[in-house]
Scaffold this active site. Structure first.
Site, mmCIF file in Angstrom:
data_model
loop_
_atom_site.group_PDB
_atom_site.id
_atom_site.type_symbol
_atom_site.label_atom_id
_atom_site.label_comp_id
_atom_site.label_asym_id
_atom_site.label_seq_id
_atom_site.Cartn_x
_atom_site.Cartn_y
_atom_site.Cartn_z
ATOM 1 N N PRO A 2 0.681 -1.066 0.204
ATOM 2 C CA PRO A 2 -0.106 -0.314 -0.349
ATOM 3 C C PRO A 2 1.098 1.097 -0.273
ATOM 4 O O PRO A 2 1.837 1.076 0.590
ATOM 5 C CB PRO A 2 -0.639 -0.129 1.463
ATOM 6 C CG PRO A 2 -0.347 -1.441 1.914
ATOM 7 C CD PRO A 2 0.962 -1.918 1.425
ATOM 8 N N GLU A 3 0.768 2.328 -0.831
ATOM 9 C CA GLU A 3 1.355 3.468 -0.425
ATOM 10 C C GLU A 3 0.378 4.949 0.133
ATOM 11 O O GLU A 3 -0.838 4.356 0.025
ATOM 12 C CB GLU A 3 1.272 4.210 -2.289
ATOM 13 C CG GLU A 3 2.263 3.133 -3.312
ATOM 14 C CD GLU A 3 2.836 3.270 -4.313
ATOM 15 O OE1 GLU A 3 2.934 3.902 -4.082
ATOM 16 O OE2 GLU A 3 3.062 2.226 -5.300
ATOM 17 N N HIS A 95 -4.229 -15.492 7.714
ATOM 18 C CA HIS A 95 -3.324 -14.684 8.598
ATOM 19 C C HIS A 95 -3.624 -13.333 9.190
ATOM 20 O O HIS A 95 -2.850 -12.447 8.992
ATOM 21 C CB HIS A 95 -2.478 -13.872 6.664
ATOM 22 C CG HIS A 95 -2.272 -14.832 5.719
ATOM 23 N ND1 HIS A 95 -1.403 -15.611 6.077
ATOM 24 C CD2 HIS A 95 -2.023 -15.360 4.231
ATOM 25 C CE1 HIS A 95 -1.911 -16.739 4.620
ATOM 26 N NE2 HIS A 95 -2.113 -15.752 3.652
ATOM 27 N N ARG A 114 2.290 -11.568 4.583
ATOM 28 C CA ARG A 114 4.389 -11.951 3.967
ATOM 29 C C ARG A 114 4.834 -10.957 5.738
ATOM 30 O O ARG A 114 5.864 -11.200 5.553
ATOM 31 C CB ARG A 114 3.919 -11.316 3.253
ATOM 32 C CG ARG A 114 4.249 -11.444 1.784
ATOM 33 C CD ARG A 114 4.764 -10.465 0.516
ATOM 34 N NE ARG A 114 5.662 -10.607 0.382
ATOM 35 C CZ ARG A 114 6.133 -10.205 -0.405
ATOM 36 N NH1 ARG A 114 5.379 -8.814 -1.262
ATOM 37 N NH2 ARG A 114 7.195 -9.797 -1.019
#
Length: 277
Positions: A2-3, A95, A114
């Site tokens: 995400p930016e 997750h 991740r």
DNA sequence: CTGTGGTCCTGTATGC
DNA sequence: TGCATACAGGACCACA
């Protein structure tokens, strides 16, 4: 992953849900996302129980959740982090890593495939965590002086794309929006910054701010399930991308096929005609 | 100060 | 179908 626009979508989603809510319990399901809290996962949970959230804030890609006692939970989503708001008895997402039970019965969940990002407790960080003092203001910050920034950038010998990605120069821009801003401005990312004049750099910064504003208005960019808002919904800006991910597809300005090249160990997409070296 | 390359993780897409 | 490999939006660090 995400930016700035994606992080801001998350911040806006969290604001009405967290402001003034008290944390009744914290459950750490995986230690890695809280690795920066040296006393360990159990101590992290114990340290937060009973505290009350203020209004979530953001600088660049960093997000922090101020607590009313002056501390803050500092968060970075890394490549795949998400905040989700759920009923406590809703099935766990794959997750899911950390749970925060709130006093109104909502459960805030940190989900991260991740685990490049994570959560930490910033001592006295409610206003601006000391841990991110090195992160520059972003282009949405009212105190960001774009002319001064452009003047600083033209002093650099690095390639302009590298400079745009340097979070200590200007924050919030990642690989996607760097490519989009350079496409809009018609500049090749490998151009040394000092070969550009301040007006060109200003136009690149203006393009970066504009493309991120457009993305924010569409809920951010989602290529897959890795980026979603607090309710699990995708953004739609991927349909509006002009360069990123469009290898061999025609440039929407001139028709030339978009080129993909490795740069800084990642992919760069550009139009060889509109953005000559 | 500048640039390079490796590392932290897990998953998906692609090719043989 | 199995297996190997490349690749993924980020940040940080050691090193030259």
């Amino acid at each position: 992953m995400p930016e700035l626009p994606e992080v801001e979508v998350v911040r806006r989603g969290l604001e009405p849900a967290l402001n003034r809510r008290r944390i009744t319990a914290v459950t750490v399901l995986h230690p890695r996302p809280v690795r920066r809290f040296e006393a360990g996962p159990d101590a992290f949970a114990a340290a937060l129980a009973g505290r009350t959230f203020g209004v979530p804030r953001r600088r660049g890609k960093y997000l922090w959740l101020p607590l009313t006692d002056g501390d803050a939970i500092l968060a970075h989503l890394g490549m795949s982090g998400q905040f989700r708001l759920n009923a406590p008895d809703a099935p766990h997402q794959r997750h899911v890593r950390v749970l925060f039970d709130l006093d109104d019965g909502v459960q805030l969940r940190f989900v991260d495939q991740r685990m490049f990002g994570g959560l930490s407790l910033s001592d006295g960080g409610a206003d601006l965590p000391a841990e991110i003092a090195h992160i520059a203001r972003d282009l949405f910050d009212p105190d960001c002086d774009a002319d001064a920034l452009a003047a600083r950038i033209v002093m650099k010998s690095s390639a302009i794309k590298r400079v745009l990605l340097d979070q200590s120069v200007v924050s919030g821009i990642g690989n996607i929006y760097a490519d989009e801003a350079l496409w809009r401005a018609g500049v090749h990312g490998a151009t040394p910054a000092r070969d550009l004049d301040a007006a060109s750099v200003r136009s690149i910064l203006d393009a970066a701010r504009a493309v991120m504003a457009d993305a924010l208005a569409q809920g951010g960019t989602s290529f897959d399930a890795l980026y979603v808002n607090v309710n699990g919904e995708s953004g739609y800006f991927d349909r509006t991308l002009n360069a990123y991910g469009r290898e061999d597809e025609p440039c929407l300005r001139c028709g030339a096929p978009i080129v993909r090249e490795a740069f800084m160990n990642r992919s760069s997409f550009f139009c060889p005609v509109c953005q000559p070296r």
